[in-house]
Design a protein around this motif. Sequence first.
Motif, PDB file in Angstrom:
ATOM      1  N   GLU A  14       0.830  -0.985   0.166  1.00 20.10           N
ATOM      2  CA  GLU A  14      -0.146   0.021  -0.049  1.00 20.10           C
ATOM      3  C   GLU A  14       0.814   1.064  -0.040  1.00 20.10           C
ATOM      4  O   GLU A  14       0.561   2.167  -0.713  1.00 20.10           O
ATOM      5  N   GLU A  15       2.052   1.374   0.724  1.00 22.05           N
ATOM      6  CA  GLU A  15       2.820   2.231   0.759  1.00 22.05           C
ATOM      7  C   GLU A  15       3.369   3.011  -0.528  1.00 22.05           C
ATOM      8  O   GLU A  15       3.718   3.906  -0.779  1.00 22.05           O
ATOM      9  N   THR A  16       3.722   1.867  -1.543  1.00 19.26           N
ATOM     10  CA  THR A  16       4.206   2.086  -2.696  1.00 19.26           C
ATOM     11  C   THR A  16       3.209   1.983  -3.922  1.00 19.26           C
ATOM     12  O   THR A  16       3.817   2.347  -5.085  1.00 19.26           O
ATOM     13  N   TYR A  17       2.194   1.626  -3.740  1.00 19.09           N
ATOM     14  CA  TYR A  17       1.145   1.286  -4.623  1.00 19.09           C
ATOM     15  C   TYR A  17       0.874   2.493  -5.573  1.00 19.09           C
ATOM     16  O   TYR A  17       1.127   2.478  -6.905  1.00 19.09           O
ATOM     17  N   GLY A  18       0.761   3.652  -5.057  1.00 19.99           N
ATOM     18  CA  GLY A  18       0.292   4.865  -5.778  1.00 19.99           C
ATOM     19  C   GLY A  18       1.663   5.345  -6.893  1.00 19.99           C
ATOM     20  O   GLY A  18       1.535   5.391  -7.820  1.00 19.99           O
ATOM     21  N   ARG A  19       2.731   5.047  -6.247  1.00 19.63           N
ATOM     22  CA  ARG A  19       3.925   5.500  -6.970  1.00 19.63           C
ATOM     23  C   ARG A  19       4.101   4.380  -8.370  1.00 19.63           C
ATOM     24  O   ARG A  19       4.381   4.681  -9.594  1.00 19.63           O
ATOM     25  N   ASP A  20       4.113   3.147  -8.055  1.00 13.65           N
ATOM     26  CA  ASP A  20       4.369   1.983  -8.814  1.00 13.65           C
ATOM     27  C   ASP A  20       3.182   2.021  -9.819  1.00 13.65           C
ATOM     28  O   ASP A  20       3.356   1.685 -10.945  1.00 13.65           O
ATOM     29  N   ASN A  21       1.951   2.234  -9.528  1.00 15.44           N
ATOM     30  CA  ASN A  21       0.986   2.535 -10.419  1.00 15.44           C
ATOM     31  C   ASN A  21       1.098   3.715 -11.415  1.00 15.44           C
ATOM     32  O   ASN A  21       0.878   3.232 -12.703  1.00 15.44           O
ATOM     33  N   LEU A  22       1.671   4.766 -11.214  1.00 18.56           N
ATOM     34  CA  LEU A  22       2.076   5.785 -11.915  1.00 18.56           C
ATOM     35  C   LEU A  22       3.172   5.304 -13.037  1.00 18.56           C
ATOM     36  O   LEU A  22       3.039   5.657 -14.035  1.00 18.56           O
ATOM     37  N   GLU A  23       4.081   4.804 -12.339  1.00 18.15           N
ATOM     38  CA  GLU A  23       5.068   4.473 -13.212  1.00 18.15           C
ATOM     39  C   GLU A  23       4.716   3.357 -14.399  1.00 18.15           C
ATOM     40  O   GLU A  23       5.090   3.282 -15.513  1.00 18.15           O
ATOM     41  N   LEU A  24       3.766   2.542 -13.773  1.00 15.91           N
ATOM     42  CA  LEU A  24       3.262   1.443 -14.701  1.00 15.91           C
ATOM     43  C   LEU A  24       2.358   2.079 -15.964  1.00 15.91           C
ATOM     44  O   LEU A  24       2.655   1.596 -17.050  1.00 15.91           O
TER      45      LEU A  24
ATOM     46  N   PHE B 240       7.614  -6.349 -23.903  1.00 22.08           N
ATOM     47  CA  PHE B 240       7.055  -5.293 -24.172  1.00 22.08           C
ATOM     48  C   PHE B 240       5.654  -5.239 -24.400  1.00 22.08           C
ATOM     49  O   PHE B 240       4.691  -4.541 -24.109  1.00 22.08           O
ATOM     50  N   GLN B 241       5.183  -6.257 -25.310  1.00 21.98           N
ATOM     51  CA  GLN B 241       3.985  -6.502 -25.927  1.00 21.98           C
ATOM     52  C   GLN B 241       2.949  -6.723 -24.584  1.00 21.98           C
ATOM     53  O   GLN B 241       1.671  -6.244 -24.689  1.00 21.98           O
ATOM     54  N   ALA B 242       3.491  -7.541 -23.787  1.00 21.51           N
ATOM     55  CA  ALA B 242       2.547  -7.917 -22.321  1.00 21.51           C
ATOM     56  C   ALA B 242       2.257  -6.741 -21.540  1.00 21.51           C
ATOM     57  O   ALA B 242       1.037  -6.553 -21.191  1.00 21.51           O
ATOM     58  N   ILE B 243       3.431  -5.755 -21.572  1.00 19.74           N
ATOM     59  CA  ILE B 243       3.001  -4.669 -20.657  1.00 19.74           C
ATOM     60  C   ILE B 243       2.029  -3.547 -21.287  1.00 19.74           C
ATOM     61  O   ILE B 243       1.367  -3.116 -20.528  1.00 19.74           O
ATOM     62  N   ALA B 244       2.309  -3.565 -22.596  1.00 19.91           N
ATOM     63  CA  ALA B 244       1.569  -2.632 -23.398  1.00 19.91           C
ATOM     64  C   ALA B 244      -0.180  -3.184 -23.412  1.00 19.91           C
ATOM     65  O   ALA B 244      -0.921  -2.086 -23.558  1.00 19.91           O
ATOM     66  N   ASP B 245      -0.131  -4.376 -23.511  1.00 22.70           N
ATOM     67  CA  ASP B 245      -1.770  -4.818 -23.525  1.00 22.70           C
ATOM     68  C   ASP B 245      -2.177  -4.771 -22.083  1.00 22.70           C
ATOM     69  O   ASP B 245      -3.509  -5.159 -22.154  1.00 22.70           O
ATOM     70  N   ILE B 246      -1.687  -4.520 -20.907  1.00 24.31           N
ATOM     71  CA  ILE B 246      -2.323  -4.324 -19.613  1.00 24.31           C
ATOM     72  C   ILE B 246      -3.219  -3.343 -20.001  1.00 24.31           C
ATOM     73  O   ILE B 246      -3.158  -2.062 -20.233  1.00 24.31           O
ATOM     74  N   LYS B 247      -4.929  -3.623 -19.469  1.00 25.90           N
ATOM     75  CA  LYS B 247      -5.815  -2.680 -19.887  1.00 25.90           C
ATOM     76  C   LYS B 247      -5.651  -1.429 -18.867  1.00 25.90           C
ATOM     77  O   LYS B 247      -5.644  -0.249 -19.181  1.00 25.90           O
ATOM     78  N   ALA B 248      -5.767  -1.986 -17.735  1.00 27.33           N
ATOM     79  CA  ALA B 248      -5.860  -0.840 -16.526  1.00 27.33           C
ATOM     80  C   ALA B 248      -5.260  -1.269 -15.234  1.00 27.33           C
ATOM     81  O   ALA B 248      -5.640  -2.453 -14.938  1.00 27.33           O
ATOM     82  N   PRO B 249      -4.368  -0.949 -14.546  1.00 22.97           N
ATOM     83  CA  PRO B 249      -4.016  -1.261 -13.084  1.00 22.97           C
ATOM     84  C   PRO B 249      -5.123  -1.321 -12.304  1.00 22.97           C
ATOM     85  O   PRO B 249      -6.128  -0.699 -12.452  1.00 22.97           O
ATOM     86  N   LEU B 250      -5.236  -2.427 -11.446  1.00 21.26           N
ATOM     87  CA  LEU B 250      -6.108  -2.711 -10.416  1.00 21.26           C
ATOM     88  C   LEU B 250      -5.923  -1.495  -9.344  1.00 21.26           C
ATOM     89  O   LEU B 250      -5.010  -0.925  -9.048  1.00 21.26           O
ATOM     90  N   THR B 251      -7.179  -1.290  -8.652  1.00 20.71           N
ATOM     91  CA  THR B 251      -7.278  -0.637  -7.558  1.00 20.71           C
ATOM     92  C   THR B 251      -6.784  -1.400  -6.453  1.00 20.71           C
ATOM     93  O   THR B 251      -6.925  -2.643  -6.566  1.00 20.71           O
TER      94      THR B 251
ATOM     95  N   GLY C  18       2.124   3.316 -21.528  1.00 17.35           N
ATOM     96  CA  GLY C  18       2.031   4.485 -22.512  1.00 17.35           C
ATOM     97  C   GLY C  18       3.148   4.622 -23.511  1.00 17.35           C
ATOM     98  O   GLY C  18       2.892   4.703 -24.809  1.00 17.35           O
ATOM     99  N   TYR C  19       4.376   4.608 -22.884  1.00 21.11           N
ATOM    100  CA  TYR C  19       5.615   4.715 -23.789  1.00 21.11           C
ATOM    101  C   TYR C  19       5.713   3.648 -24.534  1.00 21.11           C
ATOM    102  O   TYR C  19       6.168   3.544 -25.766  1.00 21.11           O
ATOM    103  N   LEU C  20       5.613   2.384 -24.052  1.00 20.05           N
ATOM    104  CA  LEU C  20       5.942   1.171 -24.711  1.00 20.05           C
ATOM    105  C   LEU C  20       4.581   1.088 -25.839  1.00 20.05           C
ATOM    106  O   LEU C  20       5.061   0.408 -27.041  1.00 20.05           O
ATOM    107  N   SER C  21       3.416   1.327 -25.663  1.00 18.00           N
ATOM    108  CA  SER C  21       2.406   1.388 -26.593  1.00 18.00           C
ATOM    109  C   SER C  21       3.061   2.247 -27.997  1.00 18.00           C
ATOM    110  O   SER C  21       2.678   1.686 -29.139  1.00 18.00           O
ATOM    111  N   LYS C  22       3.319   3.289 -27.362  1.00 21.17           N
ATOM    112  CA  LYS C  22       3.748   4.224 -28.610  1.00 21.17           C
ATOM    113  C   LYS C  22       5.013   3.723 -29.318  1.00 21.17           C
ATOM    114  O   LYS C  22       5.456   3.825 -30.835  1.00 21.17           O
TER     115      LYS C  22
END
Length: 304
Positions: free
Chosen positions: A247-257, A288-299, A262-266
């Motif tokens: 929980e302490e790092t989730y927000g930062r990790d979510n933003l970085e992901l 790279f494709q697996a990361i770009a195919d992630i639809k949305a990070p979970l809450t 977005g960068y890999l998709s481009k």
Amino acid sequence: MIAPVPTRPFSLAFEPDLVNVSLASLLPVKALRPTVKISQKYTQIAASVREIGLVESPVVARDRRMPGFFLLLDGHLRVEVLKDLERTEVECLVSTDDEALTYNRRINRLSVVQERAMIVRAMERGVSADKIAAALCVRPESVRRRVRMLDGICDEAVSLLRDKQCPIAVFETMQKMRPIRQIETAELMVGANNYTVNYANAILAMTPQSGLVDGGTRKTVKGVTPETLARMDRELAKLQEAVTSIEETYGRDNLELTVVRGYLSKLLGNGRVVRYLVQNRPEFLDEFQAIADIKAPLTIEAAA
């Protein structure tokens, strides 16, 4: 000189005044189940209307094809109760949009802590427990039980569970614990997104004697030895520590992901880059494709 900010036109979602509408002119947008009148919800609404009147006005919209008639968008049970009470009119909130959505879906349901606060406030103003019980269609003892449920519960634990859908029995279980264990229990329940009585009883069973109030006893679990309970307690503590760390790092990790995705998709939209990866780093392309195919990070709640 600063130019004035242009204002955008807006329209009201509801007519400014409540309107008295004949029950005969209401056109329901959905059919009620034949068994609805024997449900607990219907019984509670009927008791509330009889004791204190209609609290929330039904929502209607004017029928554009039939002047003088209204589409009943929300409040079907309330209207049915009024019909059973032989009322002929009801004050309605008139929507300017005839979309037949359920407005109650946009309302956060009261938690048991919030409900208790309203009951206590009503009793402080002179309303008897019997009258409140009649309005809620419960027994007077149930009202008194709600009032007593936070006795001995520390403020920190109450704050953690204030807006959670916890049964009353959860707080009665926590009353057997000392304040520090109450806080730990609330944190465990929030971390696991589990507010059931069974989970609270399991925590009580793993609580050492030092974590119980004077004279309190640990809840015994049939077929479970003290050694097993001790091991479960250690594993639960490790799990809680892991959840807290995430929980302490989730927000930062979510933003970085999100940024990386977005960068890999481009990047993968560039044919030259894809050809290079296919020829030289095919293993990178798959990742790279697996990361770009992630639809949305979970809450955090969904992940739990």
